[in-house]
Design an enzyme around this catalytic site. Sequence first.
Site, PDB file in Angstrom:
ATOM      1  N   CYS A 102       0.914  -0.861  -0.345  1.00 53.35           N
ATOM      2  CA  CYS A 102       0.287  -0.131   0.068  1.00 53.35           C
ATOM      3  C   CYS A 102       0.741   1.752   0.324  1.00 53.35           C
ATOM      4  CB  CYS A 102      -1.079  -0.593   1.003  1.00 53.35           C
ATOM      5  SG  CYS A 102      -2.095   1.463   0.965  1.00 53.35           S
ATOM      6  N   HIS A 144      -9.672  -3.687  -1.910  1.00 49.78           N
ATOM      7  CA  HIS A 144      -8.097  -3.098  -0.730  1.00 49.78           C
ATOM      8  C   HIS A 144      -8.593  -1.031  -0.868  1.00 49.78           C
ATOM      9  CE1 HIS A 144      -4.175  -2.152  -0.168  1.00 49.78           C
ATOM     10  NE2 HIS A 144      -5.020  -0.858  -0.695  1.00 49.78           N
ATOM     11  N   GLU A 145      -9.065  -0.902  -2.303  1.00 49.85           N
ATOM     12  CA  GLU A 145      -9.495   0.434  -2.159  1.00 49.85           C
ATOM     13  C   GLU A 145     -10.551   0.325  -1.069  1.00 49.85           C
ATOM     14  OE1 GLU A 145      -6.633   2.946  -3.181  1.00 49.85           O
ATOM     15  OE2 GLU A 145      -5.461   0.928  -4.393  1.00 49.85           O
ATOM     16  N   HIS A 148      -9.371   1.107   2.269  1.00 50.67           N
ATOM     17  CA  HIS A 148      -9.181   2.786   2.900  1.00 50.67           C
ATOM     18  C   HIS A 148     -10.622   3.640   3.563  1.00 50.67           C
ATOM     19  CE1 HIS A 148      -5.048   2.389   2.324  1.00 50.67           C
ATOM     20  NE2 HIS A 148      -5.479   2.184   1.054  1.00 50.67           N
TER      21      HIS A 148
HETATM   22 ZN    ZN Z   1      -4.393   0.871   0.204  1.00 49.76          ZN
END
Ligand code: ZN
Length: 191
Positions: A102, A144-145, A148
């Site tokens: 990341c 993953h995004e 966030h």
């Molecule tokens: Zn990330």
Amino acid sequence: MPVKEILQIGHPMLADRANEIDIKTISSPEVQDWIKDLVDTMRDADGAGISANQIGIPYRLFVMEITDNPRYPYKPKMPLTVVINPELTFLSDDKFTSNEGCLSVPNMRANVERHLEISVTYYDEKGDKQTKYVRGYSACTWQHEYDHLDGVLFPHRVIDSRSFCSWESFKEYQEAGYAKHVEELVSKWGA
Ligand code: ZN
């Protein structure tokens, strides 16, 4: 648009849930500038994706793009995708052990479990509503995004703390094996 500073793990904005964007404002210069800054910052850092809160904008927006990326040579390609106010649904219990890094977690990678079949609805950069069925490796990047936006970083999801690894060690000892693992997935599930 300028390349922005990428906030690093421990910054409070990376731990907070990001706010919905009023969809009537998507065409405004402000939101369009956020999108341009995200794309420029992602490309400058050779990232596969970046969320708005990683550059200090606490809203539910991320961008993804995978071309010939030296940071992730094994990843299947993905065209530039702008995602606003996404909703993500897991469609099956099939999972993949994804080795992730990341831009907000310096020089660290580790194994995370991701679902392989998801559906997403979101607004694009024009304010049009999109619904997509995503399967295979790309589904990992989406998750993953999306994480966030809820203040979740990949180290929070690590399944085996012994998988923590520097980028240099990954390249030297693990990348070839992992690339095979991804290739098998792509041949079975598509990109
Ligand atoms: Zn990330």
